[in-house]
Design an enzyme around this catalytic site. Structure first.
Site, mmCIF file in Angstrom:
data_model
loop_
_atom_site.group_PDB
_atom_site.id
_atom_site.type_symbol
_atom_site.label_atom_id
_atom_site.label_comp_id
_atom_site.label_asym_id
_atom_site.label_seq_id
_atom_site.Cartn_x
_atom_site.Cartn_y
_atom_site.Cartn_z
ATOM 1 C CE1 TYR A 1 64.403 150.845 85.073
ATOM 2 C CE2 TYR A 1 64.813 149.182 84.977
ATOM 3 C CZ TYR A 1 65.398 150.292 85.210
ATOM 4 O OH TYR A 1 66.757 150.778 85.256
ATOM 5 C CE1 TYR A 2 63.743 143.636 77.643
ATOM 6 C CE2 TYR A 2 61.799 144.142 76.524
ATOM 7 C CZ TYR A 2 63.146 143.966 77.017
ATOM 8 O OH TYR A 2 63.499 143.097 75.442
ATOM 9 C CG PHE A 3 58.546 148.220 76.415
ATOM 10 C CD1 PHE A 3 58.785 148.426 75.101
ATOM 11 C CD2 PHE A 3 58.179 147.331 77.071
ATOM 12 C CE1 PHE A 3 58.078 146.739 74.497
ATOM 13 C CE2 PHE A 3 57.287 146.201 76.315
ATOM 14 C CZ PHE A 3 57.137 146.278 75.181
ATOM 15 C CE LYS B 1 66.186 146.085 74.007
ATOM 16 N NZ LYS B 1 67.004 144.868 73.823
#
Length: 217
Positions: A129-131, A134
Site C-alpha cells: 500500500y505504501y508503494f 508513493k
C-alpha cells in the site's frame, strides 16, 4: 542562497539536508511536531513551526510556506500503518502541493522511492500500500503545474556518505546512504536548470556535483 522549507526536517534525510543547506548559507525553515524539536533546531539557526501535517489545513500550511523559494517534502511513513501512510505520503503531499500553489511557491522537491524496492520479497499488504500511495503522490506532483522534482533513492542506509553516486532517469535498485541522498538533494536544489524531472539515485562512482550537472537538460 535560498529560503527553503522542509517537511520532514527531523527525519533521516531531512535533518542531514537541513545541515547541508545551512552550511551553504541558505535559510532553512520547516515543520516539526514538538516544541523541543523547535528549540533544538532554533539553536542551530533554523526557524520551524510546530504543527501536525495530518491535521493542518491548506491555508495554515500555505501561511508557513510563504516567502520560501522551494518546498522539500522528505517526510514518510516508511511502510507503516495504512492510516499513517495515507495521512503523510498521500494526503500530506496533496495538501503540501495545494499549499505551495496558494503561497506562490513554484519549486517543489519530493523524496520518493524506487518502484523496484524490495520486489524480491513478500512485502505484506501495508508495505505494498505504501508503494502504491508513493506512486500516486509522484503522479499528483508531476501533474501539479509546479516546477517539480522527484528524487527516488534506492534502499536507504545509515552511515557516512561516499560523495559519489549514480543519478539518472532510471537506475538499478541497490542501496545508498541518507547522507549521500541529502548531499545530492542539496545540489539539485541549487541547480535551477533541473526541473519537471524524475531522477533515480543509487550508489555509484560519479561525484555528486558531476552527476547533477549530467542531468541538466
Amino acid at each position: 542562497m535560498a529560503d527553503l522549507f522542509l517537511i520532514g526536517i527531523t527525519g533521516g534525510v531531512g535533518r542531514l539536508l537541513a545541515r547541508r543547506l545551512r552550511a551553504r548559507g541558505d535559510t532553512v525553515r520547516g515543520l516539526v511536531r514538538r516544541d523541543d524539536q523547535r528549540a533544538e533546531l532554533a539553536a542551530q539557526g533554523m526557524d520551524t513551526r510546530v504543527g501536525d501535517l495530518s491535521t493542518m489545513t491548506v491555508d495554515e500550511l500555505a501561511a508557513a510556506f510563504r516567502g520560501a523559494d522551494a518546498i522539500v517534502f522528505s517526510a514518510g511513513s516508511n511502510g507503516g500503518s495504512r492510516e499513517v501512510t495515507k495521512a503523510v505520503d498521500g494526503d500530506g503531499v496533496a495538501k503540501a502541493i495545494a499549499a505551495a500553489r496558494l503561497a506562490g511557491v513554484e519549486r517543489f522537491a519530493l523524496v520518493s522511492v524506487l518502484p523496484e524496492s524490495w520486489r524480491e520479497r513478500d512485502l505484506g499488504e501495508e508495505v505494498e500500500y505504501y508503494f502504491a500511495v508513493k506512486k500516486e503522490a509522484d503522479i499528483a506532483l508531476s501533474r501539479s503545474g509546479l516546477n517539480w522534482l522527484i528524487l527516488r533513492p534506492s534502499l536507504l542506509v545509515d552511515g557516512p556518505g561516499t560523495g559519489v553516486v549514480s543519478l539518472g532517469p532510471a537506475e538499478f535498485h541497490g542501496r545508498i546512504s541518507r547522507d549521500d541522498v541529502a548531499a545530492t538533494l542539496a545540489e539539485l536544489l541549487h541547480e535551477p536548470r533541473i526541473g519537471r524531472q524524475i531522477l533515480e539515485l543509487d550508489e555509484g562512482s560519479t561525484p555528486i556535483e558531476d552527476a547533477v550537472r549530467a542531468n541538466v537538460r
